[in-house]
Design a protein around this motif. Structure first.
Motif, short mmCIF file in Angstrom:
data_model
loop_
_atom_site.label_atom_id
_atom_site.label_comp_id
_atom_site.label_asym_id
_atom_site.label_seq_id
_atom_site.Cartn_x
_atom_site.Cartn_y
_atom_site.Cartn_z
N ARG A 69 -62.87 49.71 -8.75
CA ARG A 69 -62.19 50.65 -9.66
C ARG A 69 -63.01 50.88 -10.92
O ARG A 69 -63.13 52.01 -11.41
N GLU A 72 -65.89 53.19 -10.14
CA GLU A 72 -65.42 54.57 -10.00
C GLU A 72 -65.07 55.18 -11.36
O GLU A 72 -65.31 56.36 -11.59
N SER A 75 -68.27 56.24 -12.89
CA SER A 75 -68.71 57.50 -12.26
C SER A 75 -67.92 58.68 -12.81
O SER A 75 -68.50 59.73 -13.13
N ALA A 76 -66.62 58.52 -12.92
CA ALA A 76 -65.76 59.61 -13.39
C ALA A 76 -66.03 59.96 -14.85
O ALA A 76 -65.94 61.13 -15.24
N TRP A 133 -72.80 51.22 -4.71
CA TRP A 133 -72.57 52.14 -5.82
C TRP A 133 -73.88 52.47 -6.52
O TRP A 133 -74.16 53.64 -6.82
#
Length: 191
Positions: A69, A72, A75-76, A133
């Motif tokens: 999480r 991510e 990344s976001a 990742w």
């Protein structure tokens, strides 16, 4: 005990075990100490986790889910893949900021020989999630040759985890920051 209370107790045990493992590794997971921290009887932990191996596996799995999480979220929130790569060390730095804690996976991996197989599998999965990742970000940023992306991702993971270990041994987050900057200047991390 009501269902909500049972879930709260289970979560409290997982959190206390995670903190113990981040401070002392797998060996630091002790039912008696955890029970005292959570405010229950040591035997009550067996209701939620039949043994230390099952608790260790659950803690490592949760840690792995949390890092997925976190990655991510990076990344976001990043402008692009290169920016995401620049932000990556912040995950490891955050552990040091919390009373000089260390990445649970690194701490457990260092004690590999004492880990039950299911715990070891979760620790290895944590590393795999990081490498996957990082590989994705490196490829998206077009950094290096496509066939060398995974090797560079492993090098970044190892370098950042190693920087955390060195900084923790000195209880000095500035050491971590200096190592990360040196990796950006001449090492595997992009600047």
């Amino acid at each position: 005990m009501a269902a909500a209370t049972k879930e709260n107790a289970r979560e409290a045990i997982l959190l206390a075990a995670r903190e113990a493992a981040m401070t002392r590794g797998y060996g630091g997971i002790n039912f008696r100490d955890l029970a005292a921290k959570v405010g229950i009887k040591a035997a009550s932990i067996n209701y939620y986790f039949a043994n230390k191996a099952l608790l260790g596996e659950a803690v490592a799995r949760r840690y792995q889910e949390d890092i997925a999480r976190d990655l991510e979220a990076i990344s976001a929130g990043a402008q692009d893949a290169k920016d995401a790569l620049r932000r990556y060390p912040s995950i490891f730095r955050a552990s040091l900021e919390r009373d000089n804690r260390m990445c649970l996976s690194s701490f457990m991996a260092a004690g590999r020989d004492e880990l039950p197989e299911p715990v070891l599998q979760q620790v290895q999965a944590f590393a795999d999630i990081n490498v996957a990742w990082l590989s994705k970000q490196l490829a998206a940023a077009a950094i290096g040759l496509p066939e060398s992306v995974e090797a560079r991702a492993r090098a970044i993971y190892a370098a950042v985890a190693g920087a955390q270990i060195i900084a923790r041994s000195r209880s000095d987050i500035a050491v971590f920051d200096a190592l990360i900057e040196s990796y950006r200047a001449a090492g595997p991390l992009p600047s």
